[in-house]
Scaffold this motif. Structure first.
Motif, PDB file in Angstrom:
ATOM      1  N   ALA A 107      -6.705   6.837  -7.321  1.00 35.17           N
ATOM      2  CA  ALA A 107      -7.749   5.896  -6.907  1.00 35.17           C
ATOM      3  C   ALA A 107      -7.159   4.820  -6.006  1.00 35.17           C
ATOM      4  CB  ALA A 107      -8.422   5.278  -8.131  1.00 35.17           C
ATOM      5  N   SER A 108      -5.974   4.337  -6.342  1.00 33.34           N
ATOM      6  CA  SER A 108      -5.295   3.343  -5.506  1.00 33.34           C
ATOM      7  C   SER A 108      -4.994   3.913  -4.127  1.00 33.34           C
ATOM      8  CB  SER A 108      -3.986   2.891  -6.161  1.00 33.34           C
ATOM      9  OG  SER A 108      -4.232   2.186  -7.347  1.00 33.34           O
ATOM     10  N   GLU A 109      -4.526   5.158  -4.091  1.00 31.12           N
ATOM     11  CA  GLU A 109      -4.215   5.797  -2.815  1.00 31.12           C
ATOM     12  C   GLU A 109      -5.455   5.861  -1.925  1.00 31.12           C
ATOM     13  OE1 GLU A 109      -2.023   9.829  -1.239  1.00 31.12           O
ATOM     14  OE2 GLU A 109      -3.248   9.963  -3.054  1.00 31.12           O
ATOM     15  N   ARG A 110      -6.598   6.228  -2.493  1.00 31.44           N
ATOM     16  CA  ARG A 110      -7.840   6.304  -1.720  1.00 31.44           C
ATOM     17  C   ARG A 110      -8.264   4.934  -1.198  1.00 31.44           C
ATOM     18  NH1 ARG A 110      -9.129   9.616  -6.007  1.00 31.44           N
ATOM     19  NH2 ARG A 110     -10.381   7.973  -6.966  1.00 31.44           N
ATOM     20  N   SER A 111      -8.234   3.927  -2.067  1.00 31.15           N
ATOM     21  CA  SER A 111      -8.696   2.603  -1.634  1.00 31.15           C
ATOM     22  C   SER A 111      -7.748   2.010  -0.598  1.00 31.15           C
ATOM     23  CB  SER A 111      -8.893   1.663  -2.825  1.00 31.15           C
ATOM     24  OG  SER A 111      -7.673   1.374  -3.457  1.00 31.15           O
ATOM     25  N   LEU A 112      -6.453   2.206  -0.760  1.00 30.85           N
ATOM     26  CA  LEU A 112      -5.510   1.691   0.227  1.00 30.85           C
ATOM     27  C   LEU A 112      -5.689   2.393   1.568  1.00 30.85           C
ATOM     28  CD1 LEU A 112      -2.295   1.323  -1.959  1.00 30.85           C
ATOM     29  CD2 LEU A 112      -3.908  -0.457  -1.284  1.00 30.85           C
ATOM     30  N   ALA A 113      -5.883   3.713   1.543  1.00 29.77           N
ATOM     31  CA  ALA A 113      -6.106   4.462   2.786  1.00 29.77           C
ATOM     32  C   ALA A 113      -7.359   3.963   3.503  1.00 29.77           C
ATOM     33  CB  ALA A 113      -6.221   5.949   2.491  1.00 29.77           C
ATOM     34  N   SER A 114      -8.412   3.631   2.740  1.00 30.99           N
ATOM     35  CA  SER A 114      -9.646   3.153   3.359  1.00 30.99           C
ATOM     36  C   SER A 114      -9.447   1.823   4.080  1.00 30.99           C
ATOM     37  CB  SER A 114     -10.767   3.033   2.318  1.00 30.99           C
ATOM     38  OG  SER A 114     -10.592   1.876   1.520  1.00 30.99           O
ATOM     39  N   LEU A 115      -8.401   1.082   3.696  1.00 29.89           N
ATOM     40  CA  LEU A 115      -8.103  -0.210   4.320  1.00 29.89           C
ATOM     41  C   LEU A 115      -6.972  -0.111   5.346  1.00 29.89           C
ATOM     42  CD1 LEU A 115      -8.228  -2.327   1.060  1.00 29.89           C
ATOM     43  CD2 LEU A 115      -9.909  -2.354   2.906  1.00 29.89           C
ATOM     44  N   GLY A 116      -6.460   1.103   5.551  1.00 31.26           N
ATOM     45  CA  GLY A 116      -5.366   1.284   6.508  1.00 31.26           C
ATOM     46  C   GLY A 116      -4.015   0.820   5.994  1.00 31.26           C
ATOM     47  N   ILE A 117      -3.879   0.688   4.679  1.00 36.20           N
ATOM     48  CA  ILE A 117      -2.599   0.310   4.076  1.00 36.20           C
ATOM     49  C   ILE A 117      -1.838   1.603   3.789  1.00 36.20           C
ATOM     50  CG2 ILE A 117      -1.477  -0.797   2.099  1.00 36.20           C
ATOM     51  CD1 ILE A 117      -3.987  -2.640   1.944  1.00 36.20           C
ATOM     52  N   PRO A 118      -0.659   1.778   4.369  1.00 34.50           N
ATOM     53  CA  PRO A 118       0.028   3.071   4.280  1.00 34.50           C
ATOM     54  C   PRO A 118       0.482   3.427   2.868  1.00 34.50           C
ATOM     55  CG  PRO A 118       1.407   1.460   5.423  1.00 34.50           C
ATOM     56  CD  PRO A 118       0.077   0.803   5.152  1.00 34.50           C
ATOM     57  N   THR A 119       0.340   4.709   2.554  1.00 35.23           N
ATOM     58  CA  THR A 119       0.841   5.277   1.303  1.00 35.23           C
ATOM     59  C   THR A 119       1.454   6.628   1.631  1.00 35.23           C
ATOM     60  OG1 THR A 119      -1.200   6.448   0.777  1.00 35.23           O
ATOM     61  CG2 THR A 119      -0.996   4.197  -0.076  1.00 35.23           C
ATOM     62  N   GLU A 120       2.194   7.153   0.701  1.00 34.92           N
ATOM     63  CA  GLU A 120       2.765   8.483   0.841  1.00 34.92           C
ATOM     64  C   GLU A 120       2.709   9.165  -0.509  1.00 34.92           C
ATOM     65  OE1 GLU A 120       6.955  10.522   2.349  1.00 34.92           O
ATOM     66  OE2 GLU A 120       6.931   8.419   1.750  1.00 34.92           O
TER      67      GLU A 120
END
Length: 140
Positions: A107-120
């Motif tokens: 869920a964190s990965e999805r919300s961060l991606a929606s804000l353009g905050i990079p994840t891997e």
């Protein structure tokens, strides 16, 4: 911030960690009278964002408000660094390990991606390759 014996404040911020201090600073900049309170005082080792790691994190599950606020606070901390002439924030990244594919981390990965905050996202085998000392058999 303001004299705590004075009882006329526009805003009381409870918690003097990374986000509380940023909130108080923004309110002061906007001309408000602010009282910043913390159970242990600012910078105490028992605080979430003021312990030895001084952590500032963006991931909060499905919540997109807090990560956006985090990004704004990070910009403010970097501006304060320039004003102070010294480094206040050291970006290191973080590794979250998940036991299930549909939990808080996803869920964190999805919300961060929606804000353009990079994840891997790493498969357990890739995590094992990068950090051979970790046991990854129970990770999703």
């Amino acid at each position: 911030m303001s004299d705590p014996s004075d009882s006329s404040f526009d805003l009381v911020v409870v918690g003097a960690g990374v986000m509380g201090a940023w909130t108080a600073l923004r309110a002061l900049d906007a001309g408000h009278r602010v009282l910043l309170l913390d159970a242990f005082g600012p910078g105490d080792a028992r605080g979430t964002s003021s312990d030895l790691t001084r952590i500032s994190r963006a991931s909060h599950g499905d919540d997109t408000f807090y990560p956006g606020w985090w990004r704004d606070s990070l910009d403010a901390w970097r501006a304060l660094e320039e004003l102070a002439g010294e480094r206040l924030f050291v970006e290191t990244g973080v590794a979250w390990f998940a036991g299930r594919a549909d939990g808080f981390e996803a869920a964190s990965e999805r919300s961060l991606a929606s804000l353009g905050i990079p994840t891997e996202r790493l498969a357990p085998a890739e995590a094992r390759r990068r950090w051979p000392v970790l046991a990854v058999d129970d990770l999703a």
